[in-house]
Motif scaffolding. Structure first.
Motif, PDB file in Angstrom:
ATOM      1  N   HIS A 177     -21.662  -8.538 -78.358  1.00 38.60           N
ATOM      2  CA  HIS A 177     -20.452  -8.174 -77.833  1.00 38.60           C
ATOM      3  C   HIS A 177     -19.836  -7.161 -78.678  1.00 38.60           C
ATOM      4  N   VAL A 178     -19.756  -6.046 -78.006  1.00 42.14           N
ATOM      5  CA  VAL A 178     -19.309  -5.063 -78.578  1.00 42.14           C
ATOM      6  C   VAL A 178     -17.792  -5.074 -78.840  1.00 42.14           C
ATOM      7  N   SER A 179     -16.910  -4.093 -79.729  1.00 39.85           N
ATOM      8  CA  SER A 179     -15.411  -4.461 -79.802  1.00 39.85           C
ATOM      9  C   SER A 179     -14.815  -3.642 -78.755  1.00 39.85           C
ATOM     10  N   GLU A 180     -13.365  -4.230 -78.526  1.00 40.84           N
ATOM     11  CA  GLU A 180     -12.772  -2.955 -77.561  1.00 40.84           C
ATOM     12  C   GLU A 180     -12.701  -1.670 -77.635  1.00 40.84           C
ATOM     13  N   ALA A 181     -12.733  -1.323 -79.109  1.00 43.54           N
ATOM     14  CA  ALA A 181     -12.755   0.156 -79.443  1.00 43.54           C
ATOM     15  C   ALA A 181     -13.966   0.609 -79.035  1.00 43.54           C
ATOM     16  N   VAL A 182     -15.023   0.223 -79.122  1.00 40.44           N
ATOM     17  CA  VAL A 182     -16.417   0.774 -78.723  1.00 40.44           C
ATOM     18  C   VAL A 182     -16.302   0.907 -77.148  1.00 40.44           C
ATOM     19  N   MET A 183     -15.592  -0.245 -76.303  1.00 35.57           N
ATOM     20  CA  MET A 183     -15.610  -0.226 -74.946  1.00 35.57           C
ATOM     21  C   MET A 183     -14.466   0.948 -74.599  1.00 35.57           C
ATOM     22  N   GLU A 184     -13.469   1.012 -75.337  1.00 31.63           N
ATOM     23  CA  GLU A 184     -12.964   2.210 -74.962  1.00 31.63           C
ATOM     24  C   GLU A 184     -13.313   3.671 -75.039  1.00 31.63           C
ATOM     25  N   ALA A 185     -13.969   3.719 -76.116  1.00 26.15           N
ATOM     26  CA  ALA A 185     -14.751   5.172 -76.270  1.00 26.15           C
ATOM     27  C   ALA A 185     -15.935   5.278 -75.080  1.00 26.15           C
ATOM     28  N   GLN A 186     -16.504   4.111 -74.875  1.00 25.92           N
ATOM     29  CA  GLN A 186     -17.569   4.389 -73.652  1.00 25.92           C
ATOM     30  C   GLN A 186     -17.004   4.458 -72.411  1.00 25.92           C
ATOM     31  N   GLY A 187     -15.834   4.052 -72.040  1.00 24.06           N
ATOM     32  CA  GLY A 187     -14.759   4.250 -70.975  1.00 24.06           C
ATOM     33  C   GLY A 187     -14.050   5.548 -71.055  1.00 24.06           C
ATOM     34  N   SER A 188     -14.378   6.540 -71.926  1.00 23.66           N
ATOM     35  CA  SER A 188     -13.398   7.813 -71.937  1.00 23.66           C
ATOM     36  C   SER A 188     -13.863   8.855 -71.166  1.00 23.66           C
TER      37      SER A 188
END
Ligand SMILES: Cc1ncc(COP(=O)(O)O)c(C=O)c1O
Length: 415
Positions: A36-47
């Motif tokens: 499970h990645v962090s919310e920060a990694v998901m934010e970057a990936q959804g940028s």
């Protein structure tokens, strides 16, 4: 541009996204290749970087407007170099498979020879399976796991290298619970003047944290995927010495890919930054301690583990001794019903089929991310035993399911 949420635009996909988040929150992810990645990694990936074309490499792009893409890619590269100690890193492969493809494209010609571990013994499709481009493009010979010990048969590997005379030997595996003796494989490659590709897809995080031996500086090429133990979001990575840097970069782009997925490169940069924090080392140590605790407790219940234990993040259970009439699929399905999600897996000396094999593979990266310690993992082993031992008993499954709910409430994941 007005900001409409996924729910505004597409309720069907929004429902699936919420469903998936709930599924991850409410079940125990024990598929060894997941995390499970962090919310920060998901934010970057959804940028917004998903919009940007950045063919080429930092400072040498085929498109204008790449200053932020350059920043992100340079950060990902610098951090990866620090994490794994590699001379050169390419962070553009879209996945672990494409990282391997980059190496093959750079170093092999069609018809050249690959020596790798059999898929049924824990290898990967991209190491030469007939259904994969590797099996169609190259000539492939495969080494195996010694079914008696559960360890790589390094002698067989060396003999096969001598007789087959490969152009490249592939090490690094999908379902191998033991530390890998990179030097022995390097020696086999040196003896026949072959390249050595070490695919650390599963153990990237363990290697970065120093809790698994590293092939960097030993093997000619090291590849990985970035969404497993390193927790940096979906993608791939290639590491090599400076002497191969230009060949590898040209093989990734333009050889095998077009524009890099810059949003994923951003995810890698953020995940790598997190992995450079001291807490990540503690995380990786706990992943291994948890896998050992899980394995020990499974053995207490009479399960046989391939190789008798684990040195890394996964255990491979051979059900044939303890539960000869239960297949890996029976176990996988019953465990999924109670919220323990792992996968059926072939075992060395498999006597059933790849689709309905005799083993299950269980990993601890996901559980450890949500805070599980050894005691909690021992309890998970108890739950696995109860379900596998009673896989068609609905009362037992209801009780275990209730306990899984309590555990997922105690060890929370995403908001
Ligand atoms: C050893 C190994 N190499 C490569 C891969 C491929 O990674 P991806 O699914 O990102 O293509 C995997 C995936 O599990 C793997 O286990």
């Amino acid at each position: 541009m007005s900001y409409d949420t996924v729910r505004d635009v597409d309720p069907a996909v929004a429902d699936a996204l919420v469903g998936e988040r709930d599924r991850q929150n409410d079940t125990l992810a024990m598929i060894a290749s997941e995390n499970h990645v962090s919310e920060a990694v998901m934010e970057a990936q959804g940028s917004e970087l998903t919009n940007k074309y950045a063919e080429g490499y930092p400072g040498e792009r085929y498109y204008a407007g790449c200053e932020y893409a350059d920043d992100v890619e340079n950060l990902a590269i610098e951090r990866a170099e620090e994490l794994w100690g590699a001379e050169h890193v390419n962070v553009q492969p879209h996945s672990g498979t494409q990282a391997n493809m980059g190496v093959y494209l750079a170093m092999l010609e069609p018809g050249d020879k690959i020596l790798s571990l059999e898929l049924e013994h824990g290898g990967h499709l991209s190491h030469g399976h007939p259904a994969n481009f590797t099996g169609k493009t190259y000539e492939v010979e495969q080494y195996t796991i010694d079914p008696d010990t559960g360890y790589i048969d390094y002698d067989e590997l060396q003999d096969l290298a001598a007789s087959f005379d490969p152009d490249i030997i592939v090490s690094g595996y999908s379902a191998y619970p033991r530390d890998i003796e990179w030097e022995k494989i390097q020696q086999a490659a040196d003896d026949v003047d072959a390249y050595h590709l070490a695919d650390i897809a599963h153990i990237t995080g363990l290697v970065a944290a120093g809790v698994h031996s590293s092939p960097v500086g030993i093997a000619d090429f090291v590849t990985g995927s970035t969404h497993k133990t390193i927790r940096a979001g979906r993608g791939g990575i290639i590491m090599c010495d400076e002497e191969y840097a230009d060949d590898i970069d040209a093989a990734v782009f333009p050889g095998g890919q077009g524009g890099p997925l810059m949003h994923n490169v951003a995810g890698k940069a953020v995940g790598f930054k997190e992995a450079l924090e001291p807490e990540f080392e503690a995380y990786a140590e706990q992943v291994v301690a948890n896998a050992k605790a899980l394995g020990d407790q499974l053995q207490e219940h009479g399960f046989s583990l391939v190789s008798g234990g684990t040195d890394n993040h996964l255990v491979l259970v051979d059900l044939r001794d303890s539960h000869p009439d239960t297949t890996g699929k029976d176990a996988e399905e019953a465990l999924e019903e109670v919220g323990i999600v792992l996968n059926a897996n072939t075992v060395p000396g498999e006597t059933r089929s790849a689709f309905n094999p005799s083993g299950i593979r269980a990993g601890t990266p996901g559980l450890t991310t949500r805070g599980f310690d050894e005691e909690a993992c021992r309890e998970v082993a108890d739950l696995i035993y109860r379900v596998v031992d009673n896989y068609d008993d609905d009362d037992v499954k209801a009780e275990v399911s209730e306990r899984v709910d309590e555990l997922t409430d105690e060890f929370t994941l995403y908001e």
